[in-house]
Motif scaffolding. Structure first.
Motif, short mmCIF file in Angstrom:
data_model
loop_
_atom_site.label_atom_id
_atom_site.label_comp_id
_atom_site.label_asym_id
_atom_site.label_seq_id
_atom_site.Cartn_x
_atom_site.Cartn_y
_atom_site.Cartn_z
N ARG A 140 3.24 6.17 1.29
CA ARG A 140 3.76 7.49 0.93
C ARG A 140 2.75 8.60 1.22
N VAL A 141 1.45 8.28 1.10
CA VAL A 141 0.39 9.26 1.26
C VAL A 141 -0.62 8.73 2.28
N LEU A 142 -0.95 9.56 3.27
CA LEU A 142 -1.89 9.15 4.31
C LEU A 142 -2.80 10.32 4.64
N SER A 143 -4.09 10.09 4.58
CA SER A 143 -5.06 11.10 4.99
C SER A 143 -5.81 10.63 6.22
N LEU A 144 -5.68 11.40 7.28
CA LEU A 144 -6.42 11.17 8.52
C LEU A 144 -7.30 12.38 8.82
N SER A 145 -7.66 13.10 7.77
CA SER A 145 -8.49 14.29 7.90
C SER A 145 -9.83 13.94 8.55
N ARG A 146 -10.24 14.78 9.48
CA ARG A 146 -11.51 14.59 10.19
C ARG A 146 -11.59 13.27 10.94
N CYS A 147 -10.46 12.87 11.50
CA CYS A 147 -10.41 11.71 12.40
C CYS A 147 -10.10 12.26 13.80
N PRO A 148 -11.14 12.63 14.55
CA PRO A 148 -10.93 13.33 15.82
C PRO A 148 -10.24 12.52 16.91
N LEU A 149 -10.16 11.22 16.75
CA LEU A 149 -9.52 10.39 17.78
C LEU A 149 -8.01 10.25 17.60
N LEU A 172 0.82 -1.20 0.00
CA LEU A 172 0.00 0.00 0.00
C LEU A 172 0.86 1.26 0.00
N ARG A 173 0.60 2.14 -0.97
CA ARG A 173 1.35 3.39 -1.09
C ARG A 173 0.53 4.61 -0.69
N SER A 174 -0.79 4.49 -0.78
CA SER A 174 -1.67 5.62 -0.47
C SER A 174 -2.88 5.09 0.29
N LEU A 175 -3.20 5.73 1.41
CA LEU A 175 -4.32 5.30 2.23
C LEU A 175 -5.12 6.52 2.67
N ASN A 176 -6.41 6.51 2.37
CA ASN A 176 -7.29 7.59 2.76
C ASN A 176 -8.26 7.08 3.82
N LEU A 178 4.09 9.62 13.34
CA LEU A 178 4.24 9.59 11.88
C LEU A 178 5.48 10.33 11.40
N VAL A 179 6.03 11.17 12.24
CA VAL A 179 7.26 11.88 11.88
C VAL A 179 8.38 10.89 11.57
N ARG A 180 8.34 9.75 12.19
CA ARG A 180 9.39 8.75 12.01
C ARG A 180 9.16 7.85 10.79
N CYS A 181 8.08 8.07 10.07
CA CYS A 181 7.82 7.32 8.83
C CYS A 181 8.58 8.02 7.71
N VAL A 182 9.77 7.56 7.46
CA VAL A 182 10.68 8.29 6.56
C VAL A 182 10.21 8.31 5.11
N LEU A 183 9.39 7.41 4.68
CA LEU A 183 8.92 7.39 3.29
C LEU A 183 7.66 8.22 3.08
N LEU A 184 7.01 8.60 4.15
CA LEU A 184 5.77 9.36 4.05
C LEU A 184 6.03 10.74 3.45
N GLU A 185 5.39 11.02 2.33
CA GLU A 185 5.58 12.29 1.63
C GLU A 185 4.44 13.27 1.83
N VAL A 218 -2.84 4.54 13.92
CA VAL A 218 -1.59 5.16 13.47
C VAL A 218 -0.40 4.29 13.88
N TRP A 219 -0.48 3.70 15.05
CA TRP A 219 0.58 2.83 15.57
C TRP A 219 0.90 1.71 14.58
N HIS A 220 -0.11 1.16 13.94
CA HIS A 220 0.06 0.01 13.06
C HIS A 220 0.47 0.37 11.63
N LEU A 221 0.31 1.62 11.25
CA LEU A 221 0.51 1.98 9.85
C LEU A 221 1.97 2.13 9.45
N GLY A 222 2.80 2.61 10.32
CA GLY A 222 4.15 2.93 9.89
C GLY A 222 5.21 1.97 10.37
N PRO A 223 5.79 1.20 9.46
CA PRO A 223 6.83 0.27 9.86
C PRO A 223 8.11 0.97 10.28
#
Length: 114
Positions: free
Chosen positions: A83-92, A26-30, A101-108, A42-47
């Motif tokens: 590379r792309v992650l949208s968590l817009s309007r996810c209040p939790l 997976l390269r893009s997740l909305n 997510l700062v440590r996800c070095v490939l996230l653009e 979020v914990w599970h998303l970034g290797p």
């Protein structure tokens, strides 16, 4: 590959974690507009997320304080190509969760807008 799950109001952290474990290409997740998705997802998303050594006496107990073997398993079961992650309007999603997510070095591209 990309996956758009935006607007799924019943999507939970547990489901997002399953997606992360099984979607290694997976390269893009909305996940925008998924009100039940939070910091645990979020914990599970970034290797690339690595926990720093901590002094447990100084750190309050929370979901983030998992044993070291849990940290190791999370670091290899995420989405290594994300590379792309949208968590817009996810209040939790908390500030602490988002900071991981700062440590996800490939996230653009990251959307945390509300």
């Amino acid at each position: 590959s990309s996956l758009d799950l935006s607007g799924l109001e019943r999507l939970t952290d547990a489901t997002a974690a399953r997606i992360a474990k099984t979607s290694t290409s997976l390269r893009s997740l909305n996940l925008s507009k998924c009100p039940l998705v939070g910091s645990s997802a979020v914990w599970h998303l970034g290797p690339s997320i690595q926990m720093l050594q901590r002094n447990d006496a100084e750190t309050p107990a929370s979901w983030e304080d998992e044993p070291d073997d849990a940290v190791a398993s999370h670091s290899v079961t995420g989405c290594p190509e994300l590379r792309v992650l949208s968590l817009s309007r996810c209040p939790l999603v908390s500030d602490t969760g988002a900071a991981r997510l700062v440590r996800c070095v490939l996230l653009e591209e990251l959307d945390l807008s509300f």
